[in-house]
Design a protein around this motif. Structure first.
Motif, PDB file in Angstrom:
ATOM      1  N   LYS A 125      -1.683 -16.364  -3.665  1.00 51.55           N
ATOM      2  CA  LYS A 125      -2.366 -15.473  -2.840  1.00 51.55           C
ATOM      3  C   LYS A 125      -1.574 -14.492  -1.882  1.00 51.55           C
ATOM      4  CE  LYS A 125      -7.029 -17.415  -3.101  1.00 51.55           C
ATOM      5  NZ  LYS A 125      -8.016 -17.863  -2.472  1.00 51.55           N
ATOM      6  N   ALA A 126      -0.658 -15.393  -1.470  1.00 49.33           N
ATOM      7  CA  ALA A 126       0.256 -14.731  -0.488  1.00 49.33           C
ATOM      8  C   ALA A 126       1.218 -13.687  -1.084  1.00 49.33           C
ATOM      9  CB  ALA A 126       1.356 -15.714   0.280  1.00 49.33           C
ATOM     10  N   THR A 140       1.190  -9.617  -0.484  1.00 47.52           N
ATOM     11  CA  THR A 140       2.147  -8.884  -0.248  1.00 47.52           C
ATOM     12  C   THR A 140       2.409  -7.726  -0.962  1.00 47.52           C
ATOM     13  OG1 THR A 140       3.334 -11.033   0.598  1.00 47.52           O
ATOM     14  CG2 THR A 140       4.902  -9.080  -0.133  1.00 47.52           C
ATOM     15  N   LEU A 141       2.161  -8.060  -2.385  1.00 48.36           N
ATOM     16  CA  LEU A 141       2.269  -7.098  -3.397  1.00 48.36           C
ATOM     17  C   LEU A 141       1.379  -5.779  -3.080  1.00 48.36           C
ATOM     18  CD1 LEU A 141       3.520  -5.723  -5.961  1.00 48.36           C
ATOM     19  CD2 LEU A 141       1.682  -6.911  -7.075  1.00 48.36           C
ATOM     20  N   VAL A 142       0.152  -6.019  -2.743  1.00 45.82           N
ATOM     21  CA  VAL A 142      -0.935  -5.063  -2.424  1.00 45.82           C
ATOM     22  C   VAL A 142      -0.585  -4.378  -1.087  1.00 45.82           C
ATOM     23  CG1 VAL A 142      -2.722  -6.168  -0.881  1.00 45.82           C
ATOM     24  CG2 VAL A 142      -3.422  -4.417  -2.700  1.00 45.82           C
ATOM     25  N   PHE A 143       0.116  -4.715  -0.170  1.00 45.97           N
ATOM     26  CA  PHE A 143       0.552  -4.198   0.914  1.00 45.97           C
ATOM     27  C   PHE A 143       1.636  -3.269   0.608  1.00 45.97           C
ATOM     28  CE2 PHE A 143       3.613  -4.080   4.681  1.00 45.97           C
ATOM     29  CZ  PHE A 143       2.899  -3.191   5.335  1.00 45.97           C
ATOM     30  N   LEU A 144       2.649  -3.808  -0.131  1.00 44.80           N
ATOM     31  CA  LEU A 144       3.735  -2.960  -0.516  1.00 44.80           C
ATOM     32  C   LEU A 144       3.264  -1.694  -1.297  1.00 44.80           C
ATOM     33  CD1 LEU A 144       6.499  -5.651  -1.395  1.00 44.80           C
ATOM     34  CD2 LEU A 144       6.315  -4.322   0.580  1.00 44.80           C
ATOM     35  N   LEU A 145       2.354  -2.023  -2.252  1.00 48.64           N
ATOM     36  CA  LEU A 145       1.425  -0.965  -2.876  1.00 48.64           C
ATOM     37  C   LEU A 145       1.105  -0.024  -2.017  1.00 48.64           C
ATOM     38  CD1 LEU A 145       0.295  -2.702  -6.004  1.00 48.64           C
ATOM     39  CD2 LEU A 145       2.228  -1.105  -6.164  1.00 48.64           C
ATOM     40  N   GLU A 146       0.467  -0.259  -0.925  1.00 51.43           N
ATOM     41  CA  GLU A 146      -0.139   0.547  -0.008  1.00 51.43           C
ATOM     42  C   GLU A 146       0.862   1.614   0.582  1.00 51.43           C
ATOM     43  OE1 GLU A 146      -2.335  -1.959   2.867  1.00 51.43           O
ATOM     44  OE2 GLU A 146      -3.727  -2.604   1.019  1.00 51.43           O
ATOM     45  N   LEU A 147       1.810   0.722   0.920  1.00 50.66           N
ATOM     46  CA  LEU A 147       3.109   1.838   1.292  1.00 50.66           C
ATOM     47  C   LEU A 147       3.576   2.509   0.307  1.00 50.66           C
ATOM     48  CD1 LEU A 147       5.159  -0.961   3.290  1.00 50.66           C
ATOM     49  CD2 LEU A 147       3.729   0.530   4.405  1.00 50.66           C
ATOM     50  N   ALA A 148       3.725   2.159  -0.793  1.00 53.47           N
ATOM     51  CA  ALA A 148       4.197   3.082  -1.876  1.00 53.47           C
ATOM     52  C   ALA A 148       3.141   4.086  -2.101  1.00 53.47           C
ATOM     53  CB  ALA A 148       4.196   2.379  -3.089  1.00 53.47           C
ATOM     54  N   MET A 149       1.783   3.959  -1.737  1.00 57.71           N
ATOM     55  CA  MET A 149       0.815   5.156  -2.111  1.00 57.71           C
ATOM     56  C   MET A 149       1.052   5.917  -0.832  1.00 57.71           C
ATOM     57  SD  MET A 149      -3.417   4.735  -0.879  1.00 57.71           S
ATOM     58  CE  MET A 149      -2.985   3.799   0.301  1.00 57.71           C
ATOM     59  N   LEU A 150       1.537   5.818   0.106  1.00 58.98           N
ATOM     60  CA  LEU A 150       1.909   6.741   1.268  1.00 58.98           C
ATOM     61  C   LEU A 150       2.980   7.397   1.114  1.00 58.98           C
ATOM     62  CD1 LEU A 150       0.923   4.431   4.333  1.00 58.98           C
ATOM     63  CD2 LEU A 150      -0.470   6.465   3.179  1.00 58.98           C
ATOM     64  N   ALA A 151       4.087   6.625   0.507  1.00 60.39           N
ATOM     65  CA  ALA A 151       5.289   7.233   0.128  1.00 60.39           C
ATOM     66  C   ALA A 151       5.092   8.335  -1.062  1.00 60.39           C
ATOM     67  CB  ALA A 151       6.321   6.356  -0.296  1.00 60.39           C
ATOM     68  N   ALA A 152       4.229   8.160  -2.135  1.00 60.73           N
ATOM     69  CA  ALA A 152       3.943   9.094  -3.137  1.00 60.73           C
ATOM     70  C   ALA A 152       3.347  10.393  -2.583  1.00 60.73           C
ATOM     71  CB  ALA A 152       3.050   8.269  -3.972  1.00 60.73           C
ATOM     72  N   ALA A 153       2.363   9.954  -1.577  1.00 56.28           N
ATOM     73  CA  ALA A 153       1.983  11.375  -1.067  1.00 56.28           C
ATOM     74  C   ALA A 153       2.771  12.224  -0.314  1.00 56.28           C
ATOM     75  CB  ALA A 153       0.694  11.037  -0.008  1.00 56.28           C
ATOM     76  N   GLY A 154       3.766  11.565   0.403  1.00 53.00           N
ATOM     77  CA  GLY A 154       4.752  12.260   1.210  1.00 53.00           C
ATOM     78  C   GLY A 154       5.749  12.973   0.143  1.00 53.00           C
ATOM     79  N   TRP A 155       6.116  12.197  -0.959  1.00 50.70           N
ATOM     80  CA  TRP A 155       6.813  12.758  -1.857  1.00 50.70           C
ATOM     81  C   TRP A 155       6.654  14.074  -2.432  1.00 50.70           C
ATOM     82  CZ3 TRP A 155      11.857  10.829  -3.320  1.00 50.70           C
ATOM     83  CH2 TRP A 155      12.295  11.461  -4.531  1.00 50.70           C
TER      84      TRP A 155
END
Length: 111
Positions: free
Chosen positions: A2-3, A7-22
């Motif tokens: 689960k950890a 962790t993966l879902v948190f990193l994907l959330e950051l990637a989501m923000l990066a994608a919008a910025g890109w």
């Protein structure tokens, strides 16, 4: 396990923000528009996420509604990344999030 999934879902959330910025920073427009979109798009998604989906969300939603907001945020980020010319990473972003979220929910963990 689960950890790792959390962790993966948190990193994907950051990637989501990066994608919008890109998307914003790569628009075919003048630099003021690119800067405004590059900062504004991820900021808008982050505000929506923070208000409705974060662990300390200001608005408490029932699980199906919260999931709908999460889907909307990830699909929007995926669409923006595809519009920026990166359709494969866009599909991977949304698909990885969907699989990770499904596995977390099946394990009884709210995503």
């Amino acid at each position: 396990m689960k950890a790792l999934l959390l962790t993966l879902v948190f990193l994907l959330e950051l990637a989501m923000l990066a994608a919008a910025g890109w998307w914003g920073f790569t628009l075919d427009a003048g630099w003021p528009v690119r800067v405004a979109a590059g900062i504004g798009a991820p900021l808008l998604i982050a505000v929506v996420w923070g208000v409705f989906c974060s662990p300390r969300a200001a608005v408490s939603l029932p699980a199906p509604a919260k999931l709908a907001v999460q889907v909307a945020c990830f699909v929007t980020a995926g669409l923006l990344l595809a519009l920026a010319g990166h359709p494969v990473p866009a599909v991977l972003l949304v698909a990885l999030w969907a699989v990770d979220t499904a596995v977390l929910r099946l394990s009884g963990e709210p995503a």
